[in-house]
Design an enzyme around this catalytic site. Structure first.
Site, mmCIF file in Angstrom:
data_model
loop_
_atom_site.group_PDB
_atom_site.id
_atom_site.type_symbol
_atom_site.label_atom_id
_atom_site.label_comp_id
_atom_site.label_asym_id
_atom_site.label_seq_id
_atom_site.Cartn_x
_atom_site.Cartn_y
_atom_site.Cartn_z
ATOM 1 N N ASP A 1 5.786 -0.673 2.233
ATOM 2 C CA ASP A 1 4.995 -0.028 3.286
ATOM 3 C C ASP A 1 5.626 -0.133 4.669
ATOM 4 O O ASP A 1 4.951 -0.447 5.655
ATOM 5 C CB ASP A 1 3.553 -0.551 3.283
ATOM 6 N N HIS B 1 4.493 3.979 -4.880
ATOM 7 C CA HIS B 1 3.853 3.460 -6.090
ATOM 8 C C HIS B 1 4.484 3.895 -7.395
ATOM 9 O O HIS B 1 3.811 3.989 -8.422
ATOM 10 C CB HIS B 1 2.368 3.857 -6.094
ATOM 11 N N ASP C 1 0.844 7.943 -3.907
ATOM 12 C CA ASP C 1 1.443 7.173 -2.808
ATOM 13 C C ASP C 1 2.920 7.039 -3.154
ATOM 14 O O ASP C 1 3.267 6.567 -4.247
ATOM 15 C CB ASP C 1 0.750 5.799 -2.722
ATOM 16 N N LYS D 1 -0.865 3.094 -9.177
ATOM 17 C CA LYS D 1 0.177 2.191 -8.709
ATOM 18 C C LYS D 1 0.968 1.655 -9.891
ATOM 19 O O LYS D 1 0.477 1.670 -11.013
ATOM 20 C CB LYS D 1 -0.492 1.039 -7.950
ATOM 21 N N HIS E 1 -0.471 9.638 -0.005
ATOM 22 C CA HIS E 1 -0.204 8.581 0.963
ATOM 23 C C HIS E 1 1.292 8.626 1.202
ATOM 24 O O HIS E 1 2.071 8.409 0.272
ATOM 25 C CB HIS E 1 -0.554 7.196 0.409
ATOM 26 N N TRP F 1 -8.766 2.812 -4.314
ATOM 27 C CA TRP F 1 -7.590 2.082 -4.805
ATOM 28 C C TRP F 1 -8.028 0.669 -5.148
ATOM 29 O O TRP F 1 -8.643 -0.012 -4.328
ATOM 30 C CB TRP F 1 -6.458 2.017 -3.771
ATOM 31 N N ASP G 1 0.179 5.634 4.977
ATOM 32 C CA ASP G 1 -0.151 4.285 4.518
ATOM 33 C C ASP G 1 1.040 3.362 4.717
ATOM 34 O O ASP G 1 1.889 3.242 3.854
ATOM 35 C CB ASP G 1 -0.550 4.335 3.026
ATOM 36 N N GLU H 1 -6.217 6.242 -6.495
ATOM 37 C CA GLU H 1 -4.787 6.053 -6.205
ATOM 38 C C GLU H 1 -4.144 5.133 -7.238
ATOM 39 O O GLU H 1 -4.548 3.994 -7.408
ATOM 40 C CB GLU H 1 -4.656 5.447 -4.797
ATOM 41 N N ASP I 1 7.124 -1.576 -2.963
ATOM 42 C CA ASP I 1 6.064 -0.943 -2.178
ATOM 43 C C ASP I 1 5.874 -1.678 -0.855
ATOM 44 O O ASP I 1 4.816 -2.221 -0.583
ATOM 45 C CB ASP I 1 4.780 -0.971 -3.013
HETATM 46 C C1 RNT Z 1 -1.931 -0.324 -1.904
HETATM 47 C C2 RNT Z 1 -2.324 1.098 -1.670
HETATM 48 C C3 RNT Z 1 -3.475 1.298 -0.745
HETATM 49 C C4 RNT Z 1 -3.479 0.351 0.429
HETATM 50 C C5 RNT Z 1 -4.491 0.688 1.482
HETATM 51 C C6 RNT Z 1 -4.688 -0.444 2.427
HETATM 52 O O1 RNT Z 1 -0.770 -0.444 -2.626
HETATM 53 O O2 RNT Z 1 -1.227 1.824 -1.253
HETATM 54 O O3 RNT Z 1 -3.512 2.601 -0.332
HETATM 55 O O4 RNT Z 1 -2.220 0.313 1.033
HETATM 56 O O5 RNT Z 1 -5.646 1.099 0.881
HETATM 57 ZN ZN ZN Z 2 -1.546 3.850 -0.525
#
Ligand code: RNT
Ligand code: ZN
Length: 414
Positions: A291, A257, A254, A222, A281, A181, A321, A220, A289
């Site tokens: 998290d 994203h 993810d 985004k 993820h 990523w 994640d 990955e 995003d």
């Molecule tokens: C960031 C991505 C990625 C990170 C990690 C720390 O937007 O989701 O996966 O969160 O690699």
């Molecule tokens: Zn991620």
């Protein structure tokens, strides 16, 4: 026990094989990310702040400050998590023992301590090169940088990382996810969108050129990050097309994203039509995003249903994640991971065959009735039984143990 027996009968009356569901659940590995334990800091001990458009917020006490603390905390967390577990590491968690090397010179030996840890804990490992929190992120760019020295540095890091993942596979057996990523993007309207993407393609080609056994290569995508709102080089279309053209490289989804009304649960079946693996993820985006710790919400349940009803438990590689620094970090791991497992159990306890039949017959009234009735079935009774069988606390009992650890261990870290 009595509750379990009664509830089991209710599910069986609907055509659900509860014992088979529990057996399957116990086999699903969940890739737990190490970075919840220390707010994505890592052990490089530079003054570099977290960068790349991702952010941890909060200053709850007790963050792990070194490998020993992170390992101890993770061990504590997984003692409350049933089933199969993997640990997902980032390159910034290298163990240096005094001999620091930069990211482009990382070698398997810098992760030997983690392999030892994984062997002792009986878990697998996954890997992530770290393309952020580093002075060589120039103007927000890494693998797509127009500065050739910068781009080459990050290509070397990508190559070094895959070799570390291959080392994990060799030491621990099985296959190891290596997820690329990059934060590359621009704050404001680009003058050139194509150039960075062409450079990224070339960088990936170089990184993935070496044939390595046991490595599952992922990239990955985004949509945007903080400070890079206008343009993300590694977009979904970019990596999906890359994966389609490069067998053996997979597009990691993810669920934080995408645009807010776009859902990963709807993407899984499209990708299953073309790919033999889908790395995930699972996180919880709140408006962006953000998290947050994974909750047992509708979308996570829907993702789980897509995995289960498409018979894709071995094809979808589940990773987590999230990073919340405003609550107890061990509890964050336990809550988020158990929620993914609860969602999987919920999905495993649905009469999917019957429901698919109703859809194909056009009997949408009965389908809606059944989908809704399934939501209030007492699946918690089955979850409790599963936890007991796995030797972990079922209900809220784990919380007291975490609080005790907080008092005796975490709060003593200054
Ligand atoms: C960031 C991505 C990625 C990170 C990690 C720390 O937007 O989701 O996966 O969160 O690699
Ligand atoms: Zn991620």
């Amino acid at each position: 026990m009595e509750r379990y027996t009664q509830t089991k009968k209710r599910y069986e009356a609907l055509g659900v094989d509860v014992e088979a569901a529990l057996k399957q659940l116990g086999q699903v590995p969940i890739g737990i990310h190490c970075w919840q334990g220390d707010d994505v800091n890592g052990f490089e001990s530079s003054d570099e702040a977290l960068s790349g458009g991702i952010q941890t917020t909060g200053n709850y006490p007790g963050r792990a400050r070194n490998p020993e603390e992170l390992m101890a905390d993770f061990k504590k967390a997984i003692s409350f998590i049933p089933g199969k577990k993997r640990l997902s590491l980032h390159a910034i968690y290298a163990l240096f023992d005094g001999g620091f090397v930069d990211r482009d010179e990382l070698r398997p030996e810098h992760f030997a301590g983690w392999v030892k840890f994984a062997k002792e804990a009986g878990i697998g490992l996954d890997f992530n090169p770290t393309f952020f929190s580093h002075p060589n992120v120039k103007d927000g760019l890494t693998l797509s940088s127009p500065d050739e020295d910068i781009r080459q540095f990050w290509i070397r890091h990508g190559i070094a990382s895959r070799r570390i993942a291959a080392y994990f596979a060799k030491e621990l057996g099985g296959q190891v996810v290596n997820n690329v990523w990059i934060p590359d993007g621009l704050k404001d309207t680009p003058a050139d969108r194509l150039g960075p993407r062409q450079r990224l393609k070339d960088s990936l080609d170089q990184i993935f050129a070496e044939k390595l056994d046991g490595v599952i290569d992922c990239a990955e995508s985004k949509v945007f990050g903080i400070g890079v709102e206008s343009y993300t080089v590694g977009s979904n279309e970019f990596y999906l097309a890359y994966a389609a053209q490069n067998p053996g490289v997979y597009n990691l989804l993810d669920n934080g994203h995408y645009h807010p009304t776009e859902v990963v649960s709807d993407k899984i079946s499209s990708l299953l039509t073309y790919f033999d693996k889908i790395p995930l993820h699972i996180t919880r985006p709140v408006r962006w995003d953000s998290d947050h710790v994974v909750a047992l919400d509708d979308e996570v349940k829907e993702i789980a249903k897509e995995i289960v009803r498409n018979d894709a438990l071995e094809k979808v590689l589940i990773g987590l994640d999230f990073f919340d620094a405003s609550i107890n970090r061990i509890a964050a791991w336990v809550i988020g991971t158990r929620n993914v497992q609860k969602a999987l159990l919920f999905a495993l306890l649905q009469p999917h065959g019957k429901m698919k039949e109703l859809q194909d017959q056009g009997d949408f009234t009965q389908l809606l009735m059944l989908q809704e009735e399934m939501k209030s079935m007492p699946f918690g009774d089955i979850w409790d039984h599963y936890c007991h069988g796995q030797g972990v606390p079922a209900g809220t009992e784990w919380y007291d143990a975490v609080m005790e650890y907080e008092t005796n261990v975490l709060l003593k870290r200054s």
